[in-house]
Design a protein around this motif. Structure first.
Motif, PDB file in Angstrom:
ATOM      1  N   PHE A  12      -6.150  -8.417  -3.867  1.00 25.03           N
ATOM      2  CA  PHE A  12      -5.169  -7.076  -4.081  1.00 25.03           C
ATOM      3  C   PHE A  12      -3.684  -7.502  -3.704  1.00 25.03           C
ATOM      4  O   PHE A  12      -3.497  -8.396  -1.988  1.00 25.03           O
ATOM      5  N   SER A  46      -4.139  -2.798  -7.256  1.00 25.52           N
ATOM      6  CA  SER A  46      -5.199  -1.578  -7.639  1.00 25.52           C
ATOM      7  C   SER A  46      -6.984  -2.205  -6.837  1.00 25.52           C
ATOM      8  O   SER A  46      -7.203  -3.197  -7.406  1.00 25.52           O
ATOM      9  N   HIS A  47      -6.783  -1.235  -5.213  1.00 22.52           N
ATOM     10  CA  HIS A  47      -8.588  -1.638  -5.345  1.00 22.52           C
ATOM     11  C   HIS A  47      -9.596  -1.691  -6.255  1.00 22.52           C
ATOM     12  O   HIS A  47     -10.601  -2.007  -6.121  1.00 22.52           O
ATOM     13  N   GLU A  58       1.075  -1.461   0.173  1.00 24.63           N
ATOM     14  CA  GLU A  58      -0.175  -0.205  -0.124  1.00 24.63           C
ATOM     15  C   GLU A  58       1.375   0.963  -0.224  1.00 24.63           C
ATOM     16  O   GLU A  58       0.454   1.913  -0.468  1.00 24.63           O
ATOM     17  N   ARG A  78      -1.335   2.237  -9.743  1.00 24.25           N
ATOM     18  CA  ARG A  78      -2.338   2.388  -8.742  1.00 24.25           C
ATOM     19  C   ARG A  78      -3.352   3.917  -9.767  1.00 24.25           C
ATOM     20  O   ARG A  78      -4.586   3.676 -10.225  1.00 24.25           O
TER      21      ARG A  78
END
Length: 276
Positions: A120, A96-97, A4, A13
């Protein structure tokens, strides 16, 4: 540092959660290049992108019931086609969520929720035990990886012996001219591309990570038309791009996509290999 927090993954992202979604709205569900048989082939983008997916499916040669890893799955449309064609189960990973959510929803709409799952995860540090998969593919995701060799190492780890790997990737072809370098630098700086690899680099990295029976095809001539059509597609939604990134950057984006399709340094490779 977690996935993250990684600046490299944040860049990817931002590309796909930002103008990539705008691009997808006019390009279609296959967020990748198309494949045309020759200059006279007037196939639509939808047909050409499906054809490239079919080339990957053929190269992967997955068998019914096998478990396949989709490295950099996007919104999962190629995975759906793979499942329907080969009767396999697919696990897709992405940083990418939004893509995880979109791919999951689209698979459910297609009635494939029990065959396709998306999560993820970092391709350079996969959350899977050794030998978890029968096959794997990376469909235009490798050029975003900070370390392609590390991804290949992880792919070798999670594949069972004899497992097949298929990769479709944008590459750099030599020699590099001064004009070409300007374009390549722009692509790397603005599209979350860490570097553009070469065929020789792929051969070396695959061998170093225990892959054998390597077959590599330069299919640039069949796919390069994509970039001009992609620039055209961006122009149809230029107002949305301007709202997202500003007028100057929107114009630059379209301009450099078109130039990227015109320089001889811009290449594309399709390869298959077997985990020894």
């Amino acid at each position: 540092m977690t996935v993250e927090q990684s600046p490299a993954h944040n860049d990817v992202r931002n590309v796909y959660d930002g103008f990539g979604r705008i691009y997808g709205s006019v390009w279609g569900p296959n967020i990748h290049y198309g494949y045309w048989e020759d200059d006279a082939d007037d196939s639509s983008v939808e047909v050409a992108t499906d054809r490239l997916t079919d080339l990957m499916i053929s190269g992967l040669d997955a068998k019914a019931g096998q478990r396949v890893l989709d490295i950099g799955c996007g919104i999962g449309n190629p995975a759906q086609r793979l499942i329907r064609t080969s009767d396999v189960n697919v696990v897709g990973i992405t940083v990418s969520h939004i893509q995880v959510a979109d791919a999951t929803a689209l698979a459910a709409e297609a009635g494939l929720a029990d065959r396709a799952t998306f999560q993820f995860a970092d391709a350079m540090d996969m959350p899977f035990p050794d030998g978890s998969f029968d096959a794997a593919w990376a469909f235009e995701s490798m050029w975003h990886m900070p370390d392609r060799g590390q991804v290949l190492s992880e792919a070798a780890r999670v594949l069972r012996p004899g497992g097949r790997l298929a990769i479709a990737d944008v590459i750099q072809r030599d020699p590099i001219t001064s004009e070409g370098q300007v374009v390549l630098d722009h692509i790397c700086e603005n599209y979350a591309v860490r570097s553009l690899g070469t065929i020789d680099e792929y051969r070396t990295a695959l061998a170093a990570n225990g892959f054998v029976d390597v077959e590599i095809r330069d299919i640039t001539d069949n796919v390069i038309r994509t970039l001009g059509l992609m620039a055209d597609a961006f122009e149809t939604v230029s107002d949305k791009l301007v709202d997202l990134v500003g007028a100057e950057q929107a114009a630059s984006l379209i301009h450099f996509v078109r130039r990227f399709g015109a320089i001889p340094e811009s290449g594309y490779v399709f390869l298959t290999a077997v985990r020894a």
